[in-house]
Design an enzyme around this catalytic site. Structure first.
Site, PDB file in Angstrom:
ATOM      1  N   ILE A 137       1.018  -1.299  -0.168  1.00 45.77           N
ATOM      2  CA  ILE A 137       0.006  -0.037   0.074  1.00 45.77           C
ATOM      3  C   ILE A 137       0.824   1.337  -0.048  1.00 45.77           C
ATOM      4  CG2 ILE A 137      -0.296  -0.248   2.575  1.00 45.77           C
ATOM      5  CD1 ILE A 137      -3.221   1.300   2.143  1.00 45.77           C
ATOM      6  N   CYS A 138       0.263   2.399  -0.743  1.00 46.04           N
ATOM      7  CA  CYS A 138       1.111   3.529  -0.785  1.00 46.04           C
ATOM      8  C   CYS A 138       2.602   3.366  -1.223  1.00 46.04           C
ATOM      9  CB  CYS A 138       1.309   4.088   0.637  1.00 46.04           C
ATOM     10  SG  CYS A 138       1.715   5.754   0.702  1.00 46.04           S
TER      11      CYS A 138
END
Length: 272
Positions: A137-138
């Site tokens: 994520i990210c």
């Protein structure tokens, strides 16, 4: 259903929302989760991107710790789980049955640290070879690239690292969560609930995740964030009244609005 643990890796600079929300949702889904700290300056805890301190279940320093210590901790956390690989003196990476999913949170500094750790990259590579789930994520998607995971497939990430990924992946701008061949990617703090629930769905099915054919934020929060307060939930308590429900639903409505707001304004590059 008995599952092996999910391994969540954190280090200094990890984005705390992405780490803690993911762990919280997975544990509410009755999944065993092991938090491993990598290359921590303070040794006992990770100092996250906003200064929040997280004490991991296991510490892996650069000199003496091995991945198999993670396995022993996982055994203690999930006593019913049987592992094939529990030799504390072995320096080989965990075997196929050790982790059902491995998760890399974002936070620019933390993601780059994890993407530069040879043990992390080997673990991710082995996970992909076994056809098991990896989640990024990210800025954490940078670790996927460094490990060669999912190359050529669909991914997303925080916009600030898009330029480092577009040449190696089919980059998706519009989706909050992207799933491709057991690789789950997401955009940032505002999409962490969706990211975590997708991991639950991939491991346990849509019925457990509460996502169904159409992702209903209020329903999934009601199921996973405050299950004891809602009639019909598996572990509801006997004491709940109209006032309690009104307060909770109001909070859930604002959480839904906040998530949409985060998506509209985006997250600044220096806040990844």
């Amino acid at each position: 259903m008995i599952t092996n643990p999910v391994l969540v890796l954190i280090t200094d600079g990890t984005e705390e929302m992405e780490a803690t929300i993911t762990v919280d949702v997975l544990r509410r889904a009755q999944l065993s989760v092991v938090i491993a700290g990598i290359s921590l300056k303070e040794l006992e805890y990770a100092v996250c991107s906003r200064g929040v301190k997280i004490i991991p279940d296991i510490l892996l320093d650069n000199e003496s710790a091995t991945w198999n210590e993670v396995i022993l901790v996982a055994c203690r956390l999930g006593g019913e789980i049987i592992f094939r690989h529990t030799d504390p003196h072995s320096s080989s990476p965990p075997s196929q049955s050790d982790f059902d999913a491995i998760v890399i949170p974002g936070g620019m500094d933390g993601a780059r640290t994890l993407a530069g750790d040879a043990r992390v990259l080997k673990l991710l590579s082995n996970q992909e070879k076994q056809g098991k789930i990896t989640g990024f994520i990210c800025a954490g998607t940078l670790a996927a690239k460094a490990a060669g995971v999912g190359l050529g497939g669909k991914v997303t990430s925080h916009p600030s690292v898009k330029g480092e990924l577009v040449n190696d992946y089919e980059y998706i701008d519009d989706d909050r969560v992207v799933v491709a061949n057991k690789v789950i990617t997401s955009r940032g703090p505002g999409t962490t609930f969706a990211f975590a629930l997708m991991i639950v769905e991939q491991l346990l099915g849509k019925q457990v995740s509460g996502m169904g054919e159409k992702f209903d934020w209020l329903s999934c929060f009601a199921i996973h964030v405050a299950p004891s307060c809602f009639p019909g939930s598996p572990d509801r308590r006997r004491t709940h009244d109209v006032a309690t429900h009104l307060v909770i639903w109001r909070k859930l409505w604002w959480m839904k609005r906040m998530n949409e707001w985060c998506q509209c304004i985006g997250v600044k590059e220096d806040e990844c």
